[in-house]
Structure formats: C-alpha cells, structure tokens
Design a protein around this motif. Structure first.
Motif, PDB file in Angstrom:
ATOM      1  N   PHE A 133      32.054  44.783  33.483  1.00 59.72           N
ATOM      2  CA  PHE A 133      32.731  45.789  34.290  1.00 59.72           C
ATOM      3  C   PHE A 133      32.124  45.940  35.687  1.00 59.72           C
ATOM      4  N   THR A 134      30.799  45.787  35.820  1.00 55.82           N
ATOM      5  CA  THR A 134      30.176  45.903  37.149  1.00 55.82           C
ATOM      6  C   THR A 134      30.686  44.804  38.071  1.00 55.82           C
ATOM      7  N   ASP A 135      30.737  43.568  37.571  1.00 54.76           N
ATOM      8  CA  ASP A 135      31.268  42.456  38.367  1.00 54.76           C
ATOM      9  C   ASP A 135      32.736  42.692  38.701  1.00 54.76           C
ATOM     10  N   ALA A 136      33.481  43.235  37.751  1.00 53.21           N
ATOM     11  CA  ALA A 136      34.900  43.499  37.988  1.00 53.21           C
ATOM     12  C   ALA A 136      35.079  44.492  39.125  1.00 53.21           C
ATOM     13  N   VAL A 137      34.308  45.583  39.112  1.00 46.44           N
ATOM     14  CA  VAL A 137      34.389  46.580  40.176  1.00 46.44           C
ATOM     15  C   VAL A 137      34.075  45.945  41.527  1.00 46.44           C
ATOM     16  N   HIS A 138      33.050  45.097  41.546  1.00 43.02           N
ATOM     17  CA  HIS A 138      32.624  44.456  42.802  1.00 43.02           C
ATOM     18  C   HIS A 138      33.755  43.615  43.397  1.00 43.02           C
ATOM     19  N   HIS A 139      34.309  42.699  42.623  1.00 44.88           N
ATOM     20  CA  HIS A 139      35.318  41.772  43.154  1.00 44.88           C
ATOM     21  C   HIS A 139      36.658  42.460  43.423  1.00 44.88           C
ATOM     22  N   LEU A 140      37.045  43.374  42.563  1.00 42.83           N
ATOM     23  CA  LEU A 140      38.305  44.085  42.799  1.00 42.83           C
ATOM     24  C   LEU A 140      38.197  45.004  44.013  1.00 42.83           C
ATOM     25  N   GLY A 141      37.014  45.536  44.252  1.00 42.19           N
ATOM     26  CA  GLY A 141      36.784  46.337  45.456  1.00 42.19           C
ATOM     27  C   GLY A 141      36.921  45.496  46.720  1.00 42.19           C
ATOM     28  N   ILE A 142      36.398  44.265  46.663  1.00 43.75           N
ATOM     29  CA  ILE A 142      36.551  43.345  47.804  1.00 43.75           C
ATOM     30  C   ILE A 142      38.029  43.042  48.034  1.00 43.75           C
ATOM     31  N   ALA A 143      38.756  42.793  46.934  1.00 47.96           N
ATOM     32  CA  ALA A 143      40.185  42.487  47.041  1.00 47.96           C
ATOM     33  C   ALA A 143      40.942  43.645  47.692  1.00 47.96           C
ATOM     34  N   LEU A 144      40.622  44.876  47.293  1.00 48.37           N
ATOM     35  CA  LEU A 144      41.302  46.042  47.855  1.00 48.37           C
ATOM     36  C   LEU A 144      40.972  46.202  49.337  1.00 48.37           C
ATOM     37  N   SER A 145      39.719  46.013  49.710  1.00 50.36           N
ATOM     38  CA  SER A 145      39.328  46.122  51.124  1.00 50.36           C
ATOM     39  C   SER A 145      40.056  45.082  51.964  1.00 50.36           C
ATOM     40  N   ALA A 146      40.181  43.860  51.425  1.00 51.31           N
ATOM     41  CA  ALA A 146      40.896  42.809  52.154  1.00 51.31           C
ATOM     42  C   ALA A 146      42.383  43.128  52.270  1.00 51.31           C
ATOM     43  N   LEU A 147      42.940  43.724  51.222  1.00 51.73           N
ATOM     44  CA  LEU A 147      44.357  44.088  51.254  1.00 51.73           C
ATOM     45  C   LEU A 147      44.670  45.047  52.401  1.00 51.73           C
TER      46      LEU A 147
END
Length: 798
Positions: free
Chosen positions: A683-697
């Motif tokens: 879950f920690t890795d998931a939060v990290h990468h999905l957060g990057i995806a949202l910031s890029a969006l």
C-alpha cells in the motif's frame, strides 16, 4: 593546478577550459578540453577577491603604473591559489574569481579555498612596498568564499565561448566579498561547516544580502588551527571500529616480526572512505601501549595533493626524524641534520646538502653546488641516501613509519618508498638487525603497480557487510528507534562505506533532517528528499574527475538508467567508438561491477555504490538527463510492448517518463505500477506512484475524466488500506465533485465511503453509506455482493 592548464593545438598558446576556438589564432579546438563536454552541475567552492578602495585610491596614479602593479599582484596571488589547485575563472579590473572544484574536484575544496585565501592575505603584506612604490598606497584584499551546487558550462558568443560557473551560490560568494572590509575574509555557513575543524574562526553577526529573505550567517577565518597536522585530522573515535579485527591482527603480526629484526613493509589499500585512516589511528594507539624492549621511534605523515614535486611525504618524514620545527632558523636546521649524521655515521660533507635538497633550501647551499652531478643525479643520490638514513636509524632504535594517503605522494617519494621496499631485508654489513616497520595506506589505483613496492603483504579493506552496516548506524545514532526506511536507504546507498555512514549520520542530524522526539528518531522530510552531505559528494566528484571524457560519459549515461542496467541498453544510448574501453575502465576502477550471476545473453551491470550513481546523475545538466530518459523509454517500449511488460520494467518506465517530462505517459505508467502494488498489498508503494500519477494529471491540459476517476479512486483505496483516512476522504470528495450526477459512479463512491467509515470504526456512517450504495447498485451484481459481504462482516464484528 595551473590557471591555464590547456594549450592550443595550433599556436601552443594557453587556453581557458573548454573553449571551442582559440582566442589567439582562431583555430577550432578538439583537444582534451573536449568535444564531448557539454557542461555539468557540480559542487564548487567559489572565491572572489577584490582590492579594497582600489578605484578611489588609484585614480590619480599613472595607468601604466597601475597595470604594472596589478599584474605583479595577480602573479603573486596566483602562486597561492595554484598551490591549492584553484582555477582562475576570470579577472575583472582589480577583482579575481577563483574556483575550487571545477574543472576538477578535490575531496577538500573548501579547505583548499580558505587556505589559499589566508595565503593570499599573507602575500599582500609582502607586496605592500611594491604597491606603495607604484601607486602610493598598500591595498588590502577583501575575500568572500561560498560553497554550493552550480552549473559549470560554456558561455559567450558563438565561436568565443568559454567555461564558467552560474548559480545563486556564485552570487552569494560575490556578495560576501562586497561586504568584507579592510582585508577581511568572509565565508558562508556551508564553508564554515566543512572547514571549522581545520581553521580558527571568528563568528560574526549575520548580514542581510540582496536576493536572500533571511539573514546570512558569516564567519571570518583567522588562522590554521594550532597543532593541526597537515590537512588530515584524526577521526572522532566515538564510533566503534567495526569488522576490521582481522586486518588489525595482520598489522600487529607483521609489527612483531619487524621488532624481531625482520623488516616489514605493508600496504593497506581500500577505496576512499573504507576506513584506512581510522584503522591506522587504532593501530597507532595500540603501538603506544605495547611493552617494547626499546621504545620505537614512530614517524607518521600524510600524502598531500599538490601541483608539483614538493617531495611530500618524504620531506615530512625527514623533518620529523631530524626534529626540525617550523620556527627553526636555517642554522638550527643545519645543526640538527649534522647531529643526526654524526650519530648515524654519515659523511657530513654530502649528507647535509643532499638532505637540504629535500627540505627546499638546496639552491642557497654552496656545498650542493660543489657536487659534480647533474640535478637528476643529485635527486637520485638524495633518494638513495634517504633510504640508507632510515635503514641505519632502524639499527639504532626500532623505527615505525606510517604513511597515509600515499596516492597523493609525489614521484620522488614513491621512488624512495619503492627503493626502501626493495632493500629493506638486505642485512647491513657489521650492523645490528634492522627493526623497521613501514605501513603505507593508499587507494588501489596508484600511478605504479602496488607489487613494485615489493611489500611483505597487501592488506585490503573490503566494504562492510550488511550486518556491520546496521551495527555502525545504530552506534552512530544511539538513543532511540530509527525509521526503518532510513536505515534501509543508508545500508543500500552506502555500499558498505563507513565514511559515507558517518558523514550521512552527522549531516542528517546537523541539518535537522533527522530529529529525536519522544525516545525515537524522526525524519522531518520524506525519505526521497534526503540529500547527500557535501563532504561525500565532493569526495565522489573528485574520483569522477579523474576519469577521461569517454569513461565519464558512460558512467553518467549509466546513472540515468538506474542503479543496475543492461550492457545492451547502455551501449544503445551511448554512441561512442571507445564504449567498451571506457566501460572496462569503469569496471577496473571499481565504479561499475558485473554481478557473478549475470548471463551471457543479457549482460547486466550495476553501480558499486549508490552514492556514485547519485553524484554522477546529479552532475549532468537537466536537459541532457531529460533527453536520455526519453531515449531510454523509446528503446524500452520498442523492445517490450506495454501489454507484456513486467512490473519492474513498468516502474522503470514510469521513472524515466517522469524525468523526461512526458506527463501523460507518467500518468499511465505510474497508475499501472500503483494498481499492481495495490493488488500485491504493497500500500505504501501504491500511494507513492498513484500520487505521482495524480500530480502529473493536474499538468495535462485536457485530462480524460475516466482516467481521473481511475487514478483518484485507486489513490483513495490505497490511502484507506494504508491507514491515512484523511487523505482517502479527500480523494473520495474529489470523486464526488466529478461523478455526483453519474449513478454508476455514485454506487462505487458510496461503497468506498462506507468501507472508509467501517475501517475507522464509524459503523453507523458505514451502514448508511453501504445502504445508499445498495439502493443504486442494481445493475452491478458484483458490487452488490461485495457490499452484502462487508455488511455481514461489520455486524459479525459488532
């Protein structure tokens, strides 16, 4: 380093670094100043110097006299910064700008800069009569020094570009020089932090500087610390010497042989930071506690990086043997050398002038001029005599010679040591046994092969094991539980280098990136934002600057790929004819390693230490990094379609797209990595990468609504499972704003908010949300079944 170390291949006139055309004859340059070099980001210490009140005082003087005076002053000052490896970037009127760390870095550039500044101030006192004669006034020299990351690259009109440094840290050095008065040296906080162990300082009141919001701390160096032996201070020994017992026992075993009359010569080798100096210090401490029949004479010196043949460290050994002090007159020096010659039975006629050759006063010694030999023959005779001197001394009293940093020794000292190694075991005729022990510590890559010294043993310091690294970290940061992510990063990035761990621990605490709170250590910023201490970065950069252009390019390109990389991909992004030679050079130097399990079909390589990769990567210009990231992505996608790509490769692509600035691909690949992490309960890795995806969006001009919902829902789920309920609620609120008029999406949203309330123990709110979801989920039987299952679980737990 000379201020102009390069010459034109056509007219042989001196060149600034990295010019495209010679400013003297106009011919294009393709020499070592390098067509491959495009500039880089690096840690540099910048020194500005300016004659105080020059314009007002000199305006009535003859311009010819002024120019003549300035040239003589600049020539004398150049001696001081050249001695310390400084590079003259430019002169503007009466102002100098000197760089330490570009075009070549040294491990101790801030120390060199301050030492040069003190030497320049001393030189100004010598120049006072000249300045008074020429312009009627003895000027003071104001100096400002700062250390920081700058861009070192070419600037200027096409065809007349030259290398210089640009950045805020350059401006601060200039501001400090402007603030200095009456011959002051002012240094910034980073310089003070890196040099305060070497110099005595006066702490001054902070000053307001243009372009800086807060007041800037400033310090005035006064003098070199008394009793400080050369540039090398003994380490703070509060941390234990870990995993070096066998090496220490080996040194003691050979010392015992030497004290029994069997002369011994050992080499202690290891990369920078492996603990050679620390091991020597512990060995010396043990020697001081030995119970010898006759107390040995212990001579300990350090090799010095210098621009010429200054006979270091041999000269320092002779000064200790003759007991010559810094304030001894020439007559006192003569007498001490003569006394030692008489004790050991040497001819006084040749002994004194030849020893004086090493001590630097032979040109004034008439007896040396009377020796009928060429200068080279004098040098060889002096080296041979110095070998005999130490061997004879070892017959009178046990002699222990310890040389640290042998890699910086000049050619004459290496020749002396090589000859000493060759003759150490030859018994002296009609003399007592020689009780001689020589131990020299060096890095593995000397100018001559280590075997030519004919050592009795070569003791190699290997990197610390993972277990030992953990023990050292705990001893450096005692008194509380440490964050696991920090310990893991230090273990991995250190590569088993004790110096890295010591400096990293000290830097983290001093910079307040790591604080102790409630019996625990706590990070004040995310683990990804933790930075490398400057002392480590300077040390690694000094190593990288010893590489040729091709090897440096291969190393930098490898750093863009990652900590491990395939030969095939690295070769594809590095179009060099000498690629294989350069790569082999990096492997020979220990910067790149080839894992034993690598297959022939897919040759894999890796950085020996993560800190090397990080410094190499940061040294590249952002534009160059971005272009390489894009090239890597293009090659990877062609080789592996995204439908067949593994999680590790998707993660790598996500990183390269993010660094390359392609936001849409950043979203796609980070969302894929985040989804797979969710499926694997990471879950920690998931939060990290999905957060990057949202910031890029958020940076995409017209983002797709479906993509936004997928990313935000997944990020809300990841935060729910990770226990960050506030962030999860914020994500679901964002979904509500987008999907409040879409029944299908609302059913999913009510289900997720019900689960969020359930996880927080708000069972009434959870029940209400689940009920709303059930009422509108008629067309989604899978969702309805999931809601029923969670409602039953909720009431079972209740």
């Amino acid at each position: 380093m000379s201020a102009v170390p390069f010459t034109c291949s056509h007219c042989v006139q001196p060149l600034p670094f990295a010019v495209t055309y010679c400013p003297h004859c106009g011919q294009p340059q393709t020499s070592a100043t390098g067509s491959l070099w495009m500039g880089d980001r690096r840690l540099v210490t910048i020194l500005f110097a300016d004659l105080a009140s020059f314009t007002a005082t000199s305006e009535n003087a003859d311009p010819e006299d002024v120019i003549d005076m300035l040239n003589q002053v600049f020539t004398r000052l150049a001696v001081e910064y050249d001695r310390e490896g400084g590079y003259l970037d430019k002169t503007v009127g009466d102002q100098l700008m000197v760089l330490f760390g570009a075009p070549r870095a040294h491990e101790d550039d801030p120390v060199r800069a301050v030492r040069a500044a003190l030497g320049m101030q001393q030189a100004m006192e010598e120049l006072a009569p000249l300045m008074k004669e020429k312009v009627g006034h003895a000027f003071k020299l104001n100096i400002g020094i700062n250390t920081g990351i700058v861009v070192w690259g070419k600037m200027g009109p096409a065809g007349r570009m030259a290398a210089t440094v640009i950045g805020d840290d350059v401006n601060l050095a200039s501001r400090l020089e402007s603030h200095a008065s009456n011959g002051q040296i002012l240094v910034s906080d980073p310089v003070y932090a890196l040099t305060r162990r070497y110099f005595e300082y006066k702490v001054l009141d902070p000053i307001k500087v243009k372009g800086k919001k807060n007041a800037v701390p400033i310090y005035q160096p006064l003098r070199v610390r008394q009793g400080f032996n050369h540039k090398k201070q003994r380490l703070d020994h509060r941390s234990p010497l870990i995993e070096r017992d066998m090496e220490l026992q080996t040194l003691h075993a050979h010392l015992s042989l030497a004290m029994a009359g069997k002369s011994q010569f050992l080499l202690l080798t290891g990369e920078a930071g492996m603990g050679k100096s620390r091991l020597l210090a512990d060995f010396i401490r043990d020697v001081e506690n030995y119970n010898f029949n006759k107390t040995p004479m212990v001579l300990q010196v350090y090799g010095v990086a210098s621009s010429g043949n200054d006979y270091s460290p041999l000269k320092d050994l002779l000064l200790q043997l003759f007991d010559i002090k810094a304030d001894d007159t020439r007559l006192m020096q003569h007498r001490k050398i003569e006394d030692r010659a008489q004790i050991l039975g040497f001819s006084e006629r040749d002994f004194v002038p030849l020893m004086g050759y090493f001590l630097g006063w032979y040109q004034e010694d008439e007896r040396l001029a009377g020796i009928e030999q060429t200068l080279d023959q004098v040098r060889k005779s002096a080296i041979s005599l110095a070998v005999s001197l130490f061997l004879k001394q070892a017959t009178r009293r046990p002699l222990v010679i310890l040389v640290d940093n042998l890699q910086w020794a000049d050619a004459n000292s290496l020749e002396w040591l090589k000859l000493l190694g060759a003759v150490k075991s030859i018994p002296a005729h009609n003399q007592n046994a020689q009780e001689l022990f020589v131990l020299a510590a060096t890095r593995p890559h000397l100018e001559i092969p280590l075997e030519l010294f004919q050592p009795n043993a070569i003791v190699k310091l290997a990197p610390l094991s993972v277990h030992a690294r953990r023990d050292l970290i705990n001893s450096l940061l005692p008194g509380g539980e440490l964050p696991v992510v920090l310990v893991d990063r230090l273990i991995n990035e250190s590569g088993g280098n004790p110096f890295y761990l010591e400096e990293a621990a000290r830097g983290l605490v001093q910079s307040e990136q790591l604080i102790r709170q409630d019996g625990k250590w706590r990070l004040t910023r995310s683990i990804e934002e933790i930075y490398i201490p400057h002392s480590i970065e300077g040390q690694v950069m000094a190593h990288l600057d010893m590489l040729d252009d091709a090897s440096r390019m291969v190393l930098q390109h490898a750093s863009v790929i990652g900590t491990s990389f395939s030969y095939e991909l690295l070769q594809a992004i590095t179009p060099l004819k000498e690629f294989d030679r350069a790569l082999e050079n990096l492997i020979q130097r220990g910067l790149i390693i080839e894992p034993a399990e690598a297959s022939d079909s897919d040759r894999m390589l890796a950085f020996s230490q993560m800190v090397v990769r990080e410094v190499a990567y940061k040294s590249m210009l952002r534009k160059s990094r971005r272009e390489l990231h894009e090239k890597i992505v293009s090659l990877t996608e062609k080789a592996r379609p995204s439908t067949n790509i593994d999680t590790e490769s998707i993660e790598s692509l996500a990183r390269h797209y993010m660094a390359g600035g392609q936001e849409e691909k950043v979203v796609i690949y980070n969302w894929m990595v985040g989804q797979r992490a969710l499926e694997n309960f990471e879950f920690t890795d998931a939060v990290h990468h999905l957060g990057i995806a949202l910031s890029a969006l958020k940076t995409v001009p017209t983002p797709d609504t479906t993509t936004i919902l997928q990313v935000v829902n997944a990020l809300g789920d990841a935060n729910t499972f990770a226990g960050d309920f506030g962030q999860a609620a914020a994500c679901y609120k964002m979904v509500w704003e987008i999907a409040k008029n879409n029944p299908e999406q609302l059913a999913e949203l009510y289900y997720r908010t019900g689960r969020l309330n359930f996880y927080q123990g708000n069972l009434d709110a959870a029940s209400t949300s689940y009920q709303y979801a059930q009422n509108i989920a008629g067309d989604n039987p899978a969702l309805a079944a999931q809601i029923q299952a969670e409602i039953r679980l909720m009431y079972d737990l209740d």
